[in-house]
Design a protein around this motif. Structure first.
Motif, PDB file in Angstrom:
ATOM      1  N   LEU A 149       0.887  -1.176  -0.017  1.00 38.76           N
ATOM      2  CA  LEU A 149       0.052   0.151  -0.036  1.00 38.76           C
ATOM      3  C   LEU A 149       0.851   1.199  -0.082  1.00 38.76           C
ATOM      4  O   LEU A 149       0.621   2.209  -0.594  1.00 38.76           O
ATOM      5  N   ALA A 150       1.859   1.301   0.854  1.00 38.00           N
ATOM      6  CA  ALA A 150       2.696   2.674   0.861  1.00 38.00           C
ATOM      7  C   ALA A 150       3.464   2.816  -0.392  1.00 38.00           C
ATOM      8  O   ALA A 150       3.497   3.840  -0.892  1.00 38.00           O
ATOM      9  N   MET A 151       3.974   1.750  -1.050  1.00 35.81           N
ATOM     10  CA  MET A 151       4.524   1.951  -2.441  1.00 35.81           C
ATOM     11  C   MET A 151       3.623   2.402  -3.627  1.00 35.81           C
ATOM     12  O   MET A 151       3.847   2.852  -4.352  1.00 35.81           O
ATOM     13  N   ALA A 152       2.404   1.706  -3.228  1.00 38.63           N
ATOM     14  CA  ALA A 152       1.269   2.181  -4.231  1.00 38.63           C
ATOM     15  C   ALA A 152       0.999   3.653  -4.296  1.00 38.63           C
ATOM     16  O   ALA A 152       1.062   4.449  -5.136  1.00 38.63           O
ATOM     17  N   VAL A 153       1.025   4.240  -3.140  1.00 37.35           N
ATOM     18  CA  VAL A 153       0.833   5.877  -2.933  1.00 37.35           C
ATOM     19  C   VAL A 153       2.153   6.537  -3.438  1.00 37.35           C
ATOM     20  O   VAL A 153       2.179   7.451  -3.994  1.00 37.35           O
ATOM     21  N   PHE A 154       3.435   5.953  -3.039  1.00 40.88           N
ATOM     22  CA  PHE A 154       4.646   6.514  -3.661  1.00 40.88           C
ATOM     23  C   PHE A 154       4.638   6.352  -5.046  1.00 40.88           C
ATOM     24  O   PHE A 154       4.887   7.374  -5.828  1.00 40.88           O
ATOM     25  N   ALA A 155       4.221   5.119  -5.697  1.00 40.57           N
ATOM     26  CA  ALA A 155       4.161   5.181  -7.066  1.00 40.57           C
ATOM     27  C   ALA A 155       3.126   5.976  -7.857  1.00 40.57           C
ATOM     28  O   ALA A 155       3.371   6.532  -8.969  1.00 40.57           O
ATOM     29  N   SER A 156       2.123   6.175  -7.117  1.00 37.09           N
ATOM     30  CA  SER A 156       1.074   7.071  -7.650  1.00 37.09           C
ATOM     31  C   SER A 156       1.572   8.600  -7.850  1.00 37.09           C
ATOM     32  O   SER A 156       1.267   9.264  -8.853  1.00 37.09           O
ATOM     33  N   ALA A 157       2.427   9.101  -6.871  1.00 39.25           N
ATOM     34  CA  ALA A 157       2.989  10.387  -6.722  1.00 39.25           C
ATOM     35  C   ALA A 157       3.781  10.469  -8.082  1.00 39.25           C
ATOM     36  O   ALA A 157       3.852  11.547  -8.623  1.00 39.25           O
ATOM     37  N   VAL A 158       4.629   9.591  -8.279  1.00 43.55           N
ATOM     38  CA  VAL A 158       5.434   9.664  -9.649  1.00 43.55           C
ATOM     39  C   VAL A 158       4.813   9.868 -10.863  1.00 43.55           C
ATOM     40  O   VAL A 158       4.932  10.875 -11.672  1.00 43.55           O
ATOM     41  N   ALA A 159       3.546   9.164 -11.057  1.00 46.07           N
ATOM     42  CA  ALA A 159       3.036   9.342 -12.197  1.00 46.07           C
ATOM     43  C   ALA A 159       2.086  10.697 -12.129  1.00 46.07           C
ATOM     44  O   ALA A 159       1.979  11.239 -13.189  1.00 46.07           O
ATOM     45  N   THR A 160       1.789  11.047 -11.007  1.00 46.38           N
ATOM     46  CA  THR A 160       1.078  12.505 -10.723  1.00 46.38           C
ATOM     47  C   THR A 160       1.956  13.485 -11.042  1.00 46.38           C
ATOM     48  O   THR A 160       1.496  14.493 -11.831  1.00 46.38           O
ATOM     49  N   GLY A 161       3.016  13.427 -10.729  1.00 49.49           N
ATOM     50  CA  GLY A 161       4.001  14.380 -11.149  1.00 49.49           C
ATOM     51  C   GLY A 161       4.377  14.309 -12.353  1.00 49.49           C
ATOM     52  O   GLY A 161       4.611  15.700 -13.097  1.00 49.49           O
ATOM     53  N   LEU A 162       4.525  13.494 -13.064  1.00 48.66           N
ATOM     54  CA  LEU A 162       4.570  13.501 -14.680  1.00 48.66           C
ATOM     55  C   LEU A 162       3.486  14.012 -15.418  1.00 48.66           C
ATOM     56  O   LEU A 162       3.630  14.847 -16.185  1.00 48.66           O
ATOM     57  N   GLY A 163       2.352  13.698 -15.226  1.00 46.73           N
ATOM     58  CA  GLY A 163       1.077  14.127 -15.327  1.00 46.73           C
ATOM     59  C   GLY A 163       0.817  15.655 -15.466  1.00 46.73           C
ATOM     60  O   GLY A 163       0.643  16.358 -16.279  1.00 46.73           O
ATOM     61  N   LEU A 164       1.397  16.093 -14.216  1.00 43.53           N
ATOM     62  CA  LEU A 164       1.086  17.641 -13.702  1.00 43.53           C
ATOM     63  C   LEU A 164       2.059  18.340 -14.357  1.00 43.53           C
ATOM     64  O   LEU A 164       1.816  19.435 -14.760  1.00 43.53           O
ATOM     65  N   SER A 165       3.423  17.833 -14.667  1.00 45.23           N
ATOM     66  CA  SER A 165       4.195  18.594 -15.498  1.00 45.23           C
ATOM     67  C   SER A 165       3.774  18.928 -16.840  1.00 45.23           C
ATOM     68  O   SER A 165       4.256  20.113 -17.442  1.00 45.23           O
TER      69      SER A 165
END
Length: 546
Positions: A149-165
């Motif tokens: 679960l923790a790494m799911a939130v961490f990985a979600s942040a990676v993709a969210t950062g890419l999308g927001l950029s």
């Protein structure tokens, strides 16, 4: 970091619950990762405006986006990862956030290629601590049963950062254009410069919050409390010196390395140099390209590309030999684990596909469907962010359940499902006849693909002791950056150039690394649990006091 703190974290591990401090740390670390990816990738949507304003070409943009960033990011992740294993990780992250935010803001003052390159270099160095220190902090707050679960939130942040950029970069630049027509902007600030300035600002309050966060007792939640390193900066400097050519020979001499050690190093470097020269020569014949000009200096792009990859391989070789000489337990834990090596190989190959897709899909959309950069950035960015949240949050908790059913192997099965099926969908994805059909297919393909990271990270970091999680993360980051960011976009672009700009065909061709990934994961299914159960025995045999 008191003994009481360590006892509380050990009790948390036994109960399988997560403390409020753990959830706060997960939010902070995920925010760091989101901001890191946003500042790193914002160049992708701004590059048409930068090229037009500074009169530079695609080759220079490619160097800024890939080679310059990847080399310094990967290189500095190794000594900084070692520092994360011995120093205060919250302080390290706070300093790093400030450094890369300042470097991002520096791009707002660029009036040519040189200052932009300096900015990207600073971003690469600053961001090098985000994943090693961040994952180490998460693992010292979350018990093993909740790490998916923790790494799911961490990985979600990676993709969210890419999308927001992509989304915010395009919107910010267009808003600035609308507010200030040509020649009327304050201080002569161009639209892309404003976007860089805006991207830099959130880092400073985030750095303050990270500085004030509590540092957990390293390893206490796993029952292996690790005292602080007596000289963490010296150890980090030693790693930097040991991995660079020439300085590594000086340290060999000081460490009284054996003749066999010297001969292996020299022979392996010779093999790497000859191999890179041969590959560069083949690439020049396969896809001839005009030289890149750096002032009066002319450089063949294929030679530059494979020189960087070869340098990366030499650095990795030197690091492994240094650990074997000076930290045998760390060498045995990392390079002596078949599961860790399989993770490095599979992760590196997979990132070739992912960076190829991320680097060229926006161009495919604009070329095939006639959409503008702003439309593409907003649409593709929002879809990427949404998928990057949904995919990991589906697989992370499910991987925790699978791990209870089959320790180690259960999580790898989810990775195998994601990375075994998603490549088969790429021809279907890139044959879509209109944008709506493409995005619907992209949703199916990429949601499945995005499910691989949380269980994969959980498997990798469970294979090593708490005191080497930072350097393990750095080694993984180094391998995947050199292979993924350093090779993925380059290979896709080279294949597309050789086939009259057919990006879809290039993406499908580079996807042929997928069978090798599947084979590695099948082996990992049966090795992960076994290697994890033997971790302490392997460490003790190498002299680790556990």
């Amino acid at each position: 970091m008191s003994q009481g703190d360590g006892a509380a974290e050990a009790r948390t591990a036994k109960s399988g619950t997560v403390s409020p401090a753990g959830w706060r740390m997960l939010i902070l670390v995920s925010s760091v990762q989101l901001l890191s990816l946003m500042d790193r990738n914002i160049l992708a949507i701004l590059n048409p405006k930068i090229k037009a304003d500074l009169n530079i070409g695609d080759a220079e943009i490619g160097l800024l986006y890939g080679t310059v960033f990847a080399l310094f990011y990967a290189l500095f992740s190794l000594p900084i990862g070692r520092l994360a294993d011995g120093w205060i990780r919250t302080r390290l992250l706070a300093i790093s956030i400030s450094v890369w935010s300042l470097a991002t803001g520096l791009a707002a003052m660029a009036n040519g290629f040189t200052l932009l390159a300096v900015s990207r270099l600073g971003v690469g160095i600053g961001e090098a601590s985000a994943q090693p220190a961040g994952t180490s902090l998460i693992y010292d707050h979350f018990p093993k049963a909740r790490r998916g679960l923790a790494m799911a939130v961490f990985a979600s942040a990676v993709a969210t950062g890419l999308g927001l950029s992509l989304a915010l970069g395009g919107l910010a630049a267009d808003w600035w254009d609308a507010q200030f027509p040509a020649g009327t902007a304050p201080l002569g600030l161009a639209d892309w410069q404003f976007a860089f300035l805006l991207a830099a600002l959130p880092g400073f309050p985030l750095a303050y919050l990270m500085w004030r966060a509590r540092e957990p007792v390293r390893g206490a939640i796993d029952g292996i409390a690790t005292p602080p390193h007596p000289a963490p900066f010296r150890a980090s400097g030693h790693i930097l010196g040991s991995m660079l050519p020439v300085t590594n020979w000086v340290l060999f001499w000081h460490s009284k390395a054996s003749t066999r050690h010297w001969l292996f190093n020299c022979a392996a470097i010779a093999v790497i140099v000859v191999s890179m020269m041969a590959i560069a020569r083949w690439c020049m014949a396969f896809s001839p390209r005009p030289p890149l000009m750096f002032g009066s200096l002319s450089v063949n792009p294929h030679v530059l590309q494979w020189s960087v990859v070869g340098f990366g391989l030499i650095v990795l070789l030197n690091l492994a030999q240094s650990l074997r000489l000076n930290d045998r337990p760390a060498f045995a834990i990392i390079f002596g684990s078949p599961s860790v090596l399989l993770c490095l190989g599979a992760g590196g190959l997979q990132m070739i596909i992912i960076y190829g897709i991320m680097g060229f899909t926006p161009q495919f959309i604009m070329h095939n469907y006639g959409l503008s950069p702003t439309e593409t950035g907003l649409q593709f960015g929002v879809f990427t962010a949404f998928i990057g949240i949904v995919g990991p949050l589906l697989s992370g908790p499910f991987s925790d359940l699978a791990n209870r059913w089959w320790p180690g192997g259960g999580r790898v099965l989810i990775v195998l499902l994601a990375l075994g099926i998603s490549p088969l969908l790429l021809p279907w994805l890139y044959s879509a006849g209109d944008p709506a059909t493409f995005y619907w297919r992209f949703l199916v393909h990429s949601t499945l693909l995005a499910m691989w990271l949380p269980p994969f990270y959980a498997v990798l970091y469970d294979q090593v002791l708490p005191r080497v999680r930072g350097i393990t993360s750095s080694i993984y980051l180094f391998v995947t950056t050199i292979m993924g960011l350093g090779m993925g976009p380059y290979l896709v672009g080279m294949i597309a150039d050789a086939h009259d700009g057919d990006i879809a065909q290039a993406l499908e061709t580079v996807n042929w690394v997928a069978p090798a990934i599947v084979v590695m994961l099948v082996v990992l299914v049966f090795r992960a649990g076994r290697d994890e159960s033997r971790l302490l025995d392997r460490a003790r045999a190498a002299g680790e006091p556990v």
